[in-house]
Design a protein around this motif. Structure first.
Motif, PDB file in Angstrom:
ATOM      1  N   UNK A   1       8.892  -3.971  -7.649  1.00  0.00           N
ATOM      2  CA  UNK A   1       8.345  -3.008  -8.606  1.00  0.00           C
ATOM      3  C   UNK A   1       9.293  -2.131  -9.283  1.00  0.00           C
ATOM      4  N   UNK A   2      10.537  -2.398  -9.234  1.00  0.00           N
ATOM      5  CA  UNK A   2      11.677  -1.524  -9.959  1.00  0.00           C
ATOM      6  C   UNK A   2      11.265  -0.096  -9.837  1.00  0.00           C
ATOM      7  N   UNK A   3      11.763   0.240  -8.477  1.00  0.00           N
ATOM      8  CA  UNK A   3      11.350   1.980  -8.088  1.00  0.00           C
ATOM      9  C   UNK A   3      12.823   2.328  -7.638  1.00  0.00           C
ATOM     10  N   UNK A   4      13.584   2.753  -8.421  1.00  0.00           N
ATOM     11  CA  UNK A   4      15.008   2.846  -8.134  1.00  0.00           C
ATOM     12  C   UNK A   4      14.991   4.291  -7.041  1.00  0.00           C
ATOM     13  N   UNK A   5      14.156   5.289  -7.113  1.00  0.00           N
ATOM     14  CA  UNK A   5      14.322   6.171  -6.545  1.00  0.00           C
ATOM     15  C   UNK A   5      13.866   6.021  -4.849  1.00  0.00           C
ATOM     16  N   UNK A   6      12.991   5.203  -4.913  1.00  0.00           N
ATOM     17  CA  UNK A   6      12.456   4.598  -3.694  1.00  0.00           C
ATOM     18  C   UNK A   6      13.493   3.716  -2.905  1.00  0.00           C
ATOM     19  N   UNK A   7      14.107   2.823  -3.767  1.00  0.00           N
ATOM     20  CA  UNK A   7      15.096   1.969  -3.339  1.00  0.00           C
ATOM     21  C   UNK A   7      16.553   2.769  -2.579  1.00  0.00           C
ATOM     22  N   UNK A   8      16.689   3.761  -3.364  1.00  0.00           N
ATOM     23  CA  UNK A   8      17.758   4.747  -2.955  1.00  0.00           C
ATOM     24  C   UNK A   8      17.343   5.387  -1.627  1.00  0.00           C
ATOM     25  N   UNK A   9      16.189   5.678  -1.416  1.00  0.00           N
ATOM     26  CA  UNK A   9      15.700   6.270  -0.388  1.00  0.00           C
ATOM     27  C   UNK A   9      15.708   5.271   0.855  1.00  0.00           C
TER      28      UNK A   9
ATOM     29  N   UNK B   1       0.982  -1.203  -0.047  1.00  0.00           N
ATOM     30  CA  UNK B   1       0.005  -0.077   0.012  1.00  0.00           C
ATOM     31  C   UNK B   1       0.979   1.294   0.083  1.00  0.00           C
ATOM     32  N   UNK B   2       1.764   1.099   1.136  1.00  0.00           N
ATOM     33  CA  UNK B   2       2.871   2.594   1.052  1.00  0.00           C
ATOM     34  C   UNK B   2       3.457   2.797  -0.438  1.00  0.00           C
ATOM     35  N   UNK B   3       3.909   1.782  -0.884  1.00  0.00           N
ATOM     36  CA  UNK B   3       4.866   1.780  -2.395  1.00  0.00           C
ATOM     37  C   UNK B   3       3.799   2.056  -3.474  1.00  0.00           C
ATOM     38  N   UNK B   4       2.670   1.647  -3.519  1.00  0.00           N
ATOM     39  CA  UNK B   4       1.856   2.084  -4.386  1.00  0.00           C
ATOM     40  C   UNK B   4       1.268   3.453  -4.290  1.00  0.00           C
ATOM     41  N   UNK B   5       1.258   3.857  -3.063  1.00  0.00           N
ATOM     42  CA  UNK B   5       0.810   5.215  -2.961  1.00  0.00           C
ATOM     43  C   UNK B   5       1.977   6.220  -3.102  1.00  0.00           C
ATOM     44  N   UNK B   6       3.120   5.786  -2.977  1.00  0.00           N
ATOM     45  CA  UNK B   6       4.257   6.675  -3.404  1.00  0.00           C
ATOM     46  C   UNK B   6       4.092   7.089  -4.842  1.00  0.00           C
ATOM     47  N   UNK B   7       3.672   6.353  -5.606  1.00  0.00           N
ATOM     48  CA  UNK B   7       3.354   6.767  -6.968  1.00  0.00           C
ATOM     49  C   UNK B   7       2.951   8.167  -7.157  1.00  0.00           C
ATOM     50  N   UNK B   8       2.088   8.461  -6.189  1.00  0.00           N
ATOM     51  CA  UNK B   8       1.105   9.584  -6.171  1.00  0.00           C
ATOM     52  C   UNK B   8       1.569  10.601  -5.199  1.00  0.00           C
TER      53      UNK B   8
END
Length: 502
Positions: free
Chosen positions: A176-184, A148-155
């Protein structure tokens, strides 16, 4: 409805986020997916379908919220209005995601920020045109809250990641291959590594390809394993991780190698009795009592040769036994504990006895040509702690075959002195006019969380000292240092072969 498990496996232990080739492929996939979606948005009202699968409807026309968001790059907002309307309420949704017993009414244009969904929507996958997609989660670290948190981060513009949730969010972001969130997530780990988090951060960094976090956690453990005295930390260290730590010359050993052996005894006991609870002072006596009982029940079989003990053999093989048995009290404890088989000890006793004779009866000066690998794998590990800025000295008697080498701290300088006086040296003092030793000296100050706030390293050097000679090896006079300071030493007194780099 399609299952995606065949592609979900990309997330766990996949490519590193910084891979430029993969990153470009993902950008192209995003562009292609957005183009497909926009092409659909530009269809006339007459040709656009008005309903989707089931009761899940998509609003169209200028009154829809999506029409208010710029194409090609859907804006996120810090106020939360887009998040609440599009993510929480699902307005203008064109795809439903189902996973972990939950449903999310979302938007392809936002999902395409994820390399995983971008690839799905731009390719020939059947999910490209489906209105409801069901995800199978192969990673036990991913839970409903994290998804839920990761899908919500897209918004959203920013996402707050509490340390207690960072591993689950990292797992989901990797999937989900979200590089910016991985870096965070990596940045959060850097700022919050402690005795309570370091092992989980280490294991997750291995799983999800964060090499810099793995290195950071490993260094934290090398600095703190012998200094934290935490039974909770020892419980969390796995066999493979402990083997790597004990093998390393970077291990911050306070006092001598015998203390590494004692730490391993407590670690084994906690691995076999993870529910043990008690005061810190009771851990070693309880471990000794259990090993003594185990020895009686196995009729004197060394613990490492028992069925329970065999799993720990690779870890104990990393001990530098030669620097334990040269001290009589330590040798007696090793013999009494009977954890280590005699077949391990006998060759070491023989080797050390011959080395002692060589030091006493020949004019061997010590190592002349030495590989750095010899120093890293065979050097004596010892150390001490400077609690405050005042004069102090250490000598590790009994380990040096006639060297009474004294390490002194005074006036912000560390000095090596070779003493020829037979005061507290456990063995006879060698009176050879000159002796050589390979050494390395490391200094470290740690904050309350165990993170290094000061380091200094001499690297490996060759040292030649005559009787009663002194040599300054570290000068801290103009450096900003914080006490207490750990002083870690690596010494190699025995002859070796090879070339020592200049």
């Amino acid at each position: 409805m399609g299952a995606l498990s065949s592609r979900m496996l990309w997330g766990r232990g996949g490519r590193a986020p910084e891979d430029p080739g993969v990153a470009r492929e993902e950008e192209e996939a995003v562009e292609a997916a957005v183009a497909v979606i926009e092409e659909g948005e530009e269809e006339s009202e007459e040709t656009r379908p008005t309903t989707s699968q089931g009761s899940h409807k998509r609003k169209t026309g200028p009154e829809g919220l999506l029409s208010k968001v710029p194409r090609r790059k859907r804006a996120k907002d810090s106020s939360g209005s887009v998040y609440e309307a599009l993510f929480l309420r699902g307005e203008d949704s064109d795809v439903q995601i189902r996973a972990l017993g939950e449903e999310w009414n979302l938007h392809r244009i936002y999902l395409c920020q994820s390399g995983y969904f971008a690839s799905m929507f731009s390719g020939a996958w059947r999910e490209t045109t489906m209105n409801t997609i069901e995800l199978q989660m192969p990673d036990e670290n991913i839970d409903r809250e994290a998804l839920h948190e990761v899908l919500g981060s897209l918004y959203l513009d920013t996402v707050l990641i509490p340390p207690s949730r960072v591993v689950a969010i990292l797992a989901t972001a990797s999937l989900l291959q979200l590089d910016e969130l991985i870096q965070q997530c990596g940045e959060v780990m850097k700022e919050t590594v402690t005795a309570q988090t370091v092992c989980s951060y280490y294991y997750s960094s291995e799983s999800y390809g964060l090499q810099n976090i793995r290195i950071m956690c490993l260094q934290w453990l090398l600095d703190n394993l012998m200094t934290q005295h935490s039974d909770e930390l020892l419980r969390e260290v796995s066999l493979d991780l402990m083997k790597e730590l004990i093998a390393s010359s970077e291990l911050l050993v306070i006092e001598v190698e015998m203390d590494v052996y004692t730490t391993l005894k407590k670690w084994v006991f906690l691995q076999l009795h993870p529910t043990w609870r008690g005061p810190r002072k009771a851990l070693l006596p309880d471990a000794d009592s259990w090993f003594a009982r185990s020895r009686r029940e196995s009729e004197g079989t060394p613990f490492l040769e028992t069925e329970q003990g065999r799993a720990f053999v690779p870890v104990f093989q990393q001990l530098r036994i030669a620097y334990i048995i040269c001290d009589l009290p330590s040798a007696c404890v090793i013999d009494q504990d009977a954890l280590i088989p005699a077949t391990w000890l006998t060759p070491v006793y023989k080797e050390q006895w011959l080395a002692l004779l060589q030091a006493e009866q020949t004019r061997e000066l010590g190592p002349m040509d030495v590989h750095v690998s010899d120093l890293q794998g065979n050097s004596m590990r010892c150390g001490g702690q400077l609690h405050r800025d005042e004069q102090h000295s250490w000598r590790w008697a009994g380990f040096n075959f006639g060297w009474d080498l004294v390490v002194c701290y005074a006036n912000r300088r560390i000095i090596f002195r070779r003493s020829a006086l037979n005061k507290s040296c456990g063995l006879g003092v060698s009176l050879l006019w000159q002796r050589k030793v390979a050494f390395r000296l490391r200094l470290a100050s740690l904050d309350r969380a165990g993170r290094a706030i000061f380091r200094k390293d001499t690297e490996y050097q060759m040292l030649s000292l005559r009787k009663d000679q002194e040599l300054e090896v570290v000068n801290l006079e103009h450096q900003d240092i914080v006490f207490p300071i750990y002083v870690a030493c690596n010494f190699l007194y025995l002859p070796g072969e090879g070339h020592f780099p200049e």
